[in-house]
Write a protein that holds these residues in place. Structure first.
Motif, short mmCIF file in Angstrom:
data_model
loop_
_atom_site.label_atom_id
_atom_site.label_comp_id
_atom_site.label_asym_id
_atom_site.label_seq_id
_atom_site.Cartn_x
_atom_site.Cartn_y
_atom_site.Cartn_z
N ASP A 85 -11.04 18.86 -19.66
CA ASP A 85 -10.93 17.64 -18.85
C ASP A 85 -11.45 17.89 -17.44
O ASP A 85 -11.89 19.00 -17.10
CB ASP A 85 -9.51 17.06 -18.90
CG ASP A 85 -8.51 17.86 -18.09
OD1 ASP A 85 -8.92 18.71 -17.28
OD2 ASP A 85 -7.30 17.62 -18.26
N ASN A 380 -11.04 11.42 -25.98
CA ASN A 380 -10.13 11.25 -24.83
C ASN A 380 -9.23 10.03 -24.98
O ASN A 380 -8.47 9.71 -24.07
CB ASN A 380 -10.95 11.07 -23.55
CG ASN A 380 -11.14 12.38 -22.84
OD1 ASN A 380 -10.38 13.33 -23.06
ND2 ASN A 380 -12.14 12.45 -21.97
N ARG A 385 -6.51 10.50 -30.50
CA ARG A 385 -5.84 11.80 -30.52
C ARG A 385 -4.64 11.79 -31.47
O ARG A 385 -4.40 12.75 -32.19
CB ARG A 385 -5.34 12.17 -29.12
CG ARG A 385 -6.46 12.59 -28.20
CD ARG A 385 -5.85 13.35 -27.03
NE ARG A 385 -6.80 13.46 -25.96
CZ ARG A 385 -6.54 14.06 -24.79
NH1 ARG A 385 -5.34 14.58 -24.58
NH2 ARG A 385 -7.45 14.13 -23.86
#
Lengths: 470, 470
Positions: A85, A380, A385
């Motif tokens: 990130d 992201n 996720r």
């Protein structure tokens, strides 16, 4: 040995050299013409990706020609995606819940050299370099070449011509410009291009970041990735819009600009890349395109294979694997039709091959574009996720019962790409919608979640079938 | 009057002549070059469809240029599809449950002549025939022409060039071959081709079959259709595979063969066509192709419009309507940007136009291929017929609340093709699945059926949105 047939292969890249090896093993008289110099003697990586993802479909082809173990020695396993990130935090997202399923980073040059060496072991295989194909007369089964050494043109005659000359195939161009038959053809460019960069090894020759992963710095509308090389370096690729957004290839024209961009977006990568500016301005910016076409063959005379027939964008890591699978599929069809000796025999084989194969190469082309968005953006995304975490758990606990789209595509070489796409997309849709609608309790019983996913997936596939009146 | 800008239009077909008229009305200095002779003086229908379907999107363009009433006089309304089965039974399937919604059969030649006449009324518009465009130098905004009369080549210079030169566009070819920018391009042929035939009027000059319908003889893998002409004849089109099936264009090579085929498959049509054999062997067999490309423009210099930018197959009857709608959409963008005078102004306009328009022309291309399968196959399918009957009832009873996919595409010119496609496909999927799952009681209350359809349609759209992580 000897099938009385003279076969000409245009292009000795990964697909062409594998095809030459396999047809050599089958006893055909094979001549290969390659436009580049012999990569075993000259370093010619420029302009093409240095390392590639190698996985089960590609490995199936290596088994077919008996060089699986030699290839394994060239491989660096990558067990998952290492996501970076903006703050430099990383987390690893495995490619599969089954430990034995992983992809590999491999050097294009090393693998190509191995295939060339193996092909040349066959007396009936001859490979010539520095011969550029200019056009193919597919009606007369001849090809026109330019010899860079003698600086002369010559015509090569053959019983059958295979063009494995890549995304810019000269034979495909002859099909298109010849207008002798209805040739469906598409070239589609993404708005993004790419540029190769590098993370060099430490002074001690060690890897600067975790070796066994495909590293991704996803930033929504662009991304950076890195794959390991055997020498301790990583080949890094920046995928970025040509013209849109605050930073793009058109406006990254000064060292200051490039440094600012990396400082802002990829600060942890920048620290590892003191050579960034040199790489950035030395290496070309290349386009990302998809090529589809049909028919691949002209009667029993000529056949397109590999990227020449179906070039795809690199985001599923399947380009080389798909081309290798072409050779496996073609070999299967050839095996069924034993000893083709006439144009008509070859035409039957070419037709049968395209009929079974094209739906799958069309599918991987579309999947590769899906994955472009997934990699730069969705990894992201919270819902995405959650889905991936759930899928990992399902694969771990029910290795025989659940297989994600990624695993279907990458680790299930006995399922065609199209079937993998249809099933994988339906599963994704089922899980994402059940998560969004809170119909799955992630703390609940995994077996009952699996049953729900299976049921919903089947319902989605059935609804699509009915809507298509199939 | 006068915008100081010299505009060159390549091609004076339906799209080019409408564009010339509209730009003429706006006061531009317009030069049009057409490769064919003036169709008002010479009969040149050969090789192109004689009549076309004209509907609301096309009519919107006619209103824009103020010739709606003149066009209406050329139109023959078609209220629905008249389906002919193998036994000669017929049934009419309306295009809409609303009486005022119908499509029209119109002569390509008559409409084109009207547009040319109207364009030429403007002093600032000049149209030249027998000038074939060979290539376009899009960097210098010039085009190379061959003059069939003087048999010489000449170069035409302009401030802006519009190419409305059809599916085989010379300018699009220059974009492709020029390799000056990343040009995405596809040409996709169906396995089927078409051939035009005719049903002549009776001796008394009357229509031999029902005038106000589009007649279809659907046969699963092929079909015959017929559209009425003002002179009492019908133009008949056979859509058939080039190579596959028992009968195909490759094996229909003798009068006996052709007669056998029609006797077996279209006996009622055969009786109406004593001229079949003559037509069949006189008229060409033509391919059915879809062309997509991007970008349509090069900077502010040149722009592709109509079939040159997006050729589609004819099965939705939207080819001409889509090209006319191009002119309406372009005019809207032009209106917003008032008096473009520099390359940069034109570039802004071209970009804005492509951004809003391309998603819609891509959609109608895909819809037209869907309709190919619907017309030859699905109209004979029970589930499909149930759906159509239900939709007719919903449109009749709830004219403000329900609009089928066909109606969205054909009669709702203020909804873009893409929106029509997404909503229309979701509705079809909802209805077909509820019918298949017996979730709709066709004898039940129509209002509650409508509510179910609306609810399911929204659910389908929402599920797709979530699966796309949009």
């Amino acid at each position: 040995m000897n099938k009385q047939q003279n076969i000409l292969i245009i292009g000795a890249g990964l697909c062409g050299s594998l095809l030459a090896l396999r047809l050599g093993q089958r006893g055909y008289h094979v001549t290969v013409m390659e436009k580049r110099p012999d990569l075993r003697k000259v370093n010619i990586s420029a302009g093409r990706s240095i390392n590639l993802a190698f996985s089960d479909r590609g490995n199936k082809a290596m088994k077919l020609v008996g060089i699986e173990n030699q290839v394994k020695a060239l491989c660096i396993p990558m067990n998952g995606r290492m996501i970076h990130d903006k703050d430099g935090n990383t987390f690893l997202s495995n490619y599969s819940g089954r430990d034995y399923e992983y992809i590999n980073s491999i050097s294009r040059g090393d693998l190509n050299a191995l295939l060339l060496d193996e092909a040349e072991k066959h007396e009936n295989v001859s490979i010539y370099f520095n011969r550029k194909c200019k056009s193919v007369d597919f009606e007369n089964t001849t090809a026109l070449f330019y010899d860079y050494e003698s600086k002369t043109e010559f015509v090569e005659d053959a019983d059958v011509i295979f063009a494995t000359d890549g995304a810019g195939s000269a034979m495909r161009k002859s099909y298109y410009l010849g207008k002798k038959f209805l040739f469906s053809f598409s070239q589609d460019y993404l708005t993004h291009g790419y540029k190769e960069l590098s993370i060099l090894p430490t002074k001690e020759g060690d890897y600067k970041i975790y070796k066994n992963a495909l590293h991704i710095w996803p930033r929504g509308s662009f991304m950076l990735i890195a794959l390991p090389n055997l020498d301790g370096s990583f080949t890094v690729t920046l995928f970025l819009s040509h013209d849109d957004g605050e930073y793009n290839f058109s406006n990254l024209t000064t060292p200051e600009n490039v440094t600012d961009f990396f400082k802002k977006e990829f600060p942890d990568a920048l620290e590892l890349m003191p050579n960034l500016i040199e790489d950035f301005f030395k290496n070309p910016t290349s386009p990302l395109g998809t090529v589809k076409c049909s028919p691949w063959h002209f009667k029993g005379n000529t056949l397109l294979m590999g990227d020449a027939a179906h070039a795809i964008v690199p985001f599923y890591g399947q380009g080389m694997n798909a081309s290798f699978e072409d050779v496996v599929e073609f070999d299967t069809v050839l095996e069924k039709h034993k000893n083709p000796s006439t144009k008509s025999d070859w035409e039957t084989i070419f037709k049968a091959y395209e009929r079974t194969r094209k739906k799958d190469t069309d599918a991987i082309a579309d999947l590769a574009i899906d994955n472009f968005h997934e990699m730069k953006e969705h990894v992201n995304h919270d819902l995405f996720r959650e889905k991936r975490n759930l899928e990992m758990a399902l694969e771990q606990h029910f290795p025989e019962e659940y297989t994600s789209k990624y695993s279907l595509v990458t680790f299930n070489e006995n399922i065609g790409y199209r079937e993998a796409m249809l099933k994988g997309r339906a599963q994704d849709k089922a899980i994402l919608n059940m998560l969004a609608d809170k119909k799955i309790d992630l703390n609940g019983d995994l077996r009952s979640i699996l049953d729900k996913v299976k049921f919903e997936t089947e319902a989605i596939l059935e609804d699509d079938r009915i809507a298509g009146l199939k």
